[in-house]
Scaffold this active site. Structure first.
Site, PDB file in Angstrom:
ATOM      1  NE  ARG A 131      -4.057  -2.019   2.077  1.00 44.31           N
ATOM      2  CZ  ARG A 131      -3.974  -3.211   2.686  1.00 44.31           C
ATOM      3  NH1 ARG A 131      -2.921  -3.461   3.456  1.00 44.31           N
ATOM      4  NH2 ARG A 131      -4.904  -4.106   2.534  1.00 44.31           N
ATOM      5  CE  LYS A 153      -0.698  13.325 -14.808  1.00 41.12           C
ATOM      6  NZ  LYS A 153      -0.990  13.675 -16.215  1.00 41.12           N
ATOM      7  CD  GLU A 195       6.978  15.945 -22.508  1.00 45.44           C
ATOM      8  OE1 GLU A 195       6.392  16.986 -22.136  1.00 45.44           O
ATOM      9  OE2 GLU A 195       6.377  14.865 -22.669  1.00 45.44           O
ATOM     10  CE  LYS A 237       5.293  17.175 -14.412  1.00 44.15           C
ATOM     11  NZ  LYS A 237       5.516  15.918 -15.158  1.00 44.15           N
ATOM     12  CD  GLU A 247      -3.813  15.302 -15.532  1.00 46.58           C
ATOM     13  OE1 GLU A 247      -2.973  15.604 -16.378  1.00 46.58           O
ATOM     14  OE2 GLU A 247      -4.230  14.141 -15.365  1.00 46.58           O
ATOM     15  NE  ARG A 251       0.482  16.751 -12.677  1.00 43.40           N
ATOM     16  CZ  ARG A 251       1.121  15.923 -11.869  1.00 43.40           C
ATOM     17  NH1 ARG A 251       0.853  15.933 -10.575  1.00 43.40           N
ATOM     18  NH2 ARG A 251       2.020  15.078 -12.331  1.00 43.40           N
ATOM     19  CG  ASN A 255      -2.346  16.166 -19.841  1.00 44.16           C
ATOM     20  OD1 ASN A 255      -1.465  15.352 -19.626  1.00 44.16           O
ATOM     21  ND2 ASN A 255      -3.342  16.383 -18.998  1.00 44.16           N
ATOM     22  CG  HIS A 258       1.281  14.805 -23.562  1.00 40.60           C
ATOM     23  ND1 HIS A 258       1.915  16.013 -23.756  1.00 40.60           N
ATOM     24  CD2 HIS A 258       2.170  14.016 -22.902  1.00 40.60           C
ATOM     25  CE1 HIS A 258       3.136  15.951 -23.231  1.00 40.60           C
ATOM     26  NE2 HIS A 258       3.309  14.757 -22.720  1.00 40.60           N
ATOM     27  CG  HIS A 262      -0.611  10.131 -24.469  1.00 46.43           C
ATOM     28  ND1 HIS A 262      -1.141  10.424 -23.243  1.00 46.43           N
ATOM     29  CD2 HIS A 262       0.734  10.223 -24.324  1.00 46.43           C
ATOM     30  CE1 HIS A 262      -0.157  10.700 -22.389  1.00 46.43           C
ATOM     31  NE2 HIS A 262       0.987  10.580 -23.027  1.00 46.43           N
ATOM     32  CG  HIS A 275       6.307  10.465 -24.388  1.00 49.92           C
ATOM     33  ND1 HIS A 275       4.925  10.394 -24.423  1.00 49.92           N
ATOM     34  CD2 HIS A 275       6.613  11.565 -23.647  1.00 49.92           C
ATOM     35  CE1 HIS A 275       4.413  11.399 -23.728  1.00 49.92           C
ATOM     36  NE2 HIS A 275       5.414  12.127 -23.251  1.00 49.92           N
TER      37      HIS A 275
END
Length: 392
Positions: A131, A153, A195, A237, A247, A251, A255, A258, A262, A275
């Site tokens: 956990r 993330k 990026e 960032k 997010e 935030r 993206n 992306h 993506h 990427h």
């Protein structure tokens, strides 16, 4: 407000301010040699597991193991195959099996030594083992140093979508050694610049203008400003993550590029584009879509296209049907109720978050292919003229 502070003459730190989950990003040439003592300042635990891939292990694993053992850690390593296909559930199970067999406890540490794939995998395994156990990011690629290692993330890919399975789990520290970029393949370096460009578009016009002036030298690794670029990217960032950790609002601007990027990665089976290459195309095409719906002037996508090309990245959409592209975009985490929530430039340094419906996107896509056909016809005409001249 400044988020980067200098420590001595060669070290920078960037604060990620999240209350009890706060941590610092430390940048210093040669930092890898001190990983052990830096992590020892964070914990009294004995067991540390290093997650890395074969490429990174060849260059840096022995030195990091030596540093950890000198700091009185019992350190073991898990070496994975490189590349995006490793971001899978079987790989996570392999990591968890190792931790259980080695009797890692809640206070034991993980170290992500590698690029974005290694960082995402390590963070996800740390989030779910018992956990949640602590981990440290030691990013070795540009895309990881400026983006994926910061913000918490973590996750793995699903065949229908990128990063569909994951958790928010903040690292205890991010340790950046820019010297690791010296062994980075050129393709990975160029991809990481996507990026960097993103930060200028979404949040800092002056930074974007600096990149416009400097990109040719940065792409060729001739620039003395590489640490400055990494530091400013981390600073932007960190500020955004500190304002919106999970997010829910601001935030999401991270993206940019992306949504389409993506989708292209998914359609290529995570193999045809890495990427940053997909994000480079995504930034240009999302800016074109923004101009198409009237959110920005045509000058904005033109400038973004120009800087993407000067970095050595492509701006060309792979040949896909609209149906396949839209379907892949629908599996994105940001899609809601049949509409895609994207990040759209309004000017350099400023973006908006807005839904785009299917018909609007289809209209843009049809125009994209008309322009491509016109460009192809123009190219063919030039070839014919050159052939005729040669025959004369």
């Amino acid at each position: 407000m400044t988020w980067v502070r200098m420590v001595g003459s060669s070290e920078q730190t960037v604060s990620v301010r999240l209350g009890e989950r706060s941590y610092e990003v430390t940048l210093q040439q040669g930092l890898l040699a001190t990983v052990g003592t830096r992590i020892r300042q964070l914990t009294n635990a004995r067991k540390v597991g290093i997650i890395t891939d074969r490429h990174v292990a060849r260059h840096y694993l022995k030195g990091v193991l030596r540093s950890l053992r000198a700091a009185d850690f019992h350190a073991t390593a898990i070496v994975l195959p490189p590349g995006e296909p490793s971001k899978s559930m079987p790989t996570v199970e392999r990591i968890l099996d190792h931790l259980a067999k080695q009797r890692f406890e809640r206070g034991s540490f993980l170290v992500a030594l590698g690029g974005g794939v290694v960082g995402d995998l390590t963070g996800f395994a740390a989030a779910i083992y018992q956990r949640g156990i602590p981990f440290v990011q030691v990013p070795t690629t540009l895309v990881a140093q400026v983006d994926s290692s910061v913000g918490g993330k973590t996750g793995i890919d699903h065949r229908l979508g990128k990063n569909l399975i994951g958790a928010f789990h903040q690292p205890r520290a991010v340790l950046v050694d820019p010297q690791t970029l010296e062994t980075l393949p050129r393709r990975e370096w160029i991809a990481g610049l996507a990026e960097v460009i993103k930060y200028g578009v979404i949040a800092d016009q002056a930074f974007f203008e600096f990149l416009e002036r400097s990109m040719a030298d940065l792409a060729a690794l001739r620039s003395a400003d590489i640490i400055r670029v990494i530091g400013r990217s981390c600073e932007i960032k960190a500020q955004i993550v500190s304002e919106d950790e999970r997010e829910s609002d601001r935030r999401r601007i991270l993206n940019y590029g992306h949504t389409i990027g993506h989708a292209l990665e998914v359609l290529g089976g995570y193999r045809s584009l890495i990427h940053g290459e997909a994000v480079g195309i995504g930034m240009v095409q999302e800016a074109n879509l923004s101009a198409h719906v009237g959110l920005c002037s045509s000058n904005v996508p033109e400038r973004i296209r120009s800087i993407v090309l000067s970095a050595g990245l492509s701006d060309v959409m792979p040949r896909r049907t609209f149906r396949s592209l839209w379907s892949a975009m629908q599996h994105d985490k940001k899609a809601i109720g049949g509409q895609v929530i994207g990040v759209w430039p309004v000017q350099i340094g400023s973006v908006v978050i807005q839904k785009i419906g299917r018909e609007t996107c289809a209209e843009w896509f049809r125009g994209l292919h008309v322009r491509r056909s016109d460009q192809g016809a123009t190219h063919q005409s030039k070839v014919v003229r050159k052939t005729r001249i040669a025959r004369r």
